[in-house]
Design an enzyme around this catalytic site. Sequence first.
Site, PDB file in Angstrom:
ATOM      1  N   TYR A  63     -10.193  -0.986   1.075  1.00 25.47           N
ATOM      2  CA  TYR A  63      -9.979  -1.177   2.508  1.00 25.47           C
ATOM      3  C   TYR A  63      -9.780   0.144   3.238  1.00 25.47           C
ATOM      4  CZ  TYR A  63     -10.015  -5.997   4.025  1.00 25.47           C
ATOM      5  OH  TYR A  63     -10.425  -7.241   4.424  1.00 25.47           O
ATOM      6  N   ASP A  72       0.774  -1.243   0.000  1.00 29.00           N
ATOM      7  CA  ASP A  72       0.000   0.000   0.000  1.00 29.00           C
ATOM      8  C   ASP A  72       0.804   1.291   0.000  1.00 29.00           C
ATOM      9  OD1 ASP A  72      -2.350  -1.347  -0.220  1.00 29.00           O
ATOM     10  OD2 ASP A  72      -2.787  -1.379   1.920  1.00 29.00           O
TER      11      ASP A  72
END
Length: 742
Positions: free
Chosen positions: A450, A362
């Site tokens: 997410y 990420d």
Amino acid sequence: MRLLCLLQLLCLAGCSASRSRDWAYHGAPMYADLTARELKAVRDYLHGIPELELTEARSKTLMKNSILLIELHLPRKHEALRALDRGQAKPQRQARVIIQFGNKTEPNITEYIVSPLPSPKTHTIKTFKGARPIRFESRPISAVEYDHIKDILGKIANKAHKLLFETTGGFSFNNCSNRCLTFSDIAPRGVGPAERRSWIMLQKFVEGYFIHPIGFEVLINHQDLDPEKWNVEKVWYNSMFFDSVEELVEKYESGDVEKIKLPEHDDNDLYSSYIPRGHSNTATNIHGPKLVEPQGKRYHVDRNFVEYAGWSFAYRVRSSAGLQVFDLRFNGERIAYEISLQEAIAFYSGDTPAAMQTKYIDAGWAMGSSSYELAPGIDCPEIATFVDLYHYYDTDKPVRYKNALCIFEMTTAMPLRRHFDSNFKGGYNFFGGVDNAVLVLRTTSTVYNYDYIWDFVFYQNGVVEVKVSATGYIHATFFTANGLHYGAKVYNHVLGNLHTHLIHYKVDLDIAGRENSFETIDLKYVNFTNPWSPKNFIVQSKLHRTEQKTERSAAFRFGKKFPRYVHFYNPNEKNKWGHQKGYRIQFNSHAHSVLPRGWREENGISWSRYPLAVTRHKDSEATSSSMYTQGDPWDPVVSFEDYIRNDEDIVNQDLVAWVTVGFLHVPHSEDIPNTATPGNTVGFFLRPFNFFDEDPSVASRSTVIVRQGKDGKPKVQRWTPEVIGHCVSDKPFVYNGTYAGV
């Protein structure tokens, strides 16, 4: 004379504490994120250098030189400590800048350090450990590149319009009004270095589109900087592969492909929606409990400097990686120089090509800049202090993220300490308890589907909790029968894919100074003759301490037995009882490795091999990952394994603990509409281990003691106002404590 000496000592202690606080406050701005003014100054300075030939990041072409990122460049630790520990001048503020040179014969990524701020005059090239070059293909994907991807998807969708329309019951990619298709792109983008090939899956563009796959996936090669040269390499539809869109359409029309017909779409019955459905047993005409501050705030925030109940620290939110805390002190003593989020990954499994390729890293999506506005009463209490954040990522001007960080004090509804001392005669000798109020520093990262909630929690007894709670939507793909090996069916034609979340933190501990050592503590059974009954034996546990002397010995692999205690201490400083002053790390994690050691993409996340690794501090080993790992995990610019390869001595040194936490998520039907936080929180505690002479929370005035008076009535002793206020309760504290048969 003795009284005079005592007074002098008290004065020195008070002056030292005051000086420590002043120096901490003086040094905190070193870690403050760049202001909008500083960001603009760096941008304007670089755009004013003719040889860089910089153009706007949002201009349509990919063949350009443009700024991708501007963020704070941290000072060297020894320079920062001169300001923090001696009150000396702070080092110059500097910026780290990433420039994409796409308008070159050989396109490249170059990083620069720009200084001094706020009025920059110089720039130097920043290199990584080992002077590793940054492949241009490893760059994060930009908004402009996404625009070109949308263009090619539009062309693909035109060719397959009938197939898509019939499959979805009226959804299309182009000219679609309220029944549109969208897409999610998958990374890493290829199967080896220097590639830029992305699997892309189409979804219905509705609220929570992440769990509305339609069974159409396409592999696009977008390596060339001329989008007209991009091409489709593979197409996947209903568990079949095709070499082109034309081949799929031809076989679809001829009946050689089994057609998918998704259930009729109903906007009023959307399974991914947050709109309440079903029967509720909770009253809706009254509010639930709320946090209040009856007499105001008990913490202090001045820009990025925070003080609370003996704690002080500076913070920042790094655009590329996220929340970081610096110069963490308790009662003026530094516990840690830095505790910082480094990386978050989610590695998936699946049956469709998109699912089996998904390995999200990420920081490569600028995780720190994905910090959006927090909702009062949901993300943070209404009483919280909300702070705006500024980021300069894939933009031409600083972007303000309103109320993206919050700070608040809360009660945990759990005593910090308590004891009921029974007299075993229906009464008690005393009751004592301490309210457990804590300070929370919080921000979030929404990396597409997410949502990560990042917390630092500060307790009154010298404990720090660092944790992350995962929520948001699961990453779902089109259901196939074989997919049940890799997840669970969560709705018609929807598979929730199994995945593992791993989070990596850097914990630069300075326990009573920089010279620290590290030991592990386990238990061993001992068997010896019972001294008061020689015919029998005693079997019990005995402490077994092992000093870890080198970096390799202090790198603990997943799958191996992990020590019961991991203890960092100062061998040169002792508490009142002769113990070396220390802190230990206590894990709250269910993490495990995600790939075999050395297997292709695993090389980019070599930190994930270890729940804990301990290294000597080096300014050249500032981070365990980079923004480029997502684009090139096979040959990463930053390789954590290099940090421990030389196996340096770690006895009486400046040590850094690298901590990995995480959990396995096998999706289930209760992940619809999206994942809830209970059970999905992991992290670690920093706990004092003989650092103090006693529990420092004995200083807390949030203590209540009740004793029985001679008249049998309870006598309450407290150090805070008895009646809190009508917003909490207008009733005085009452405690009886007796017990009897009925």
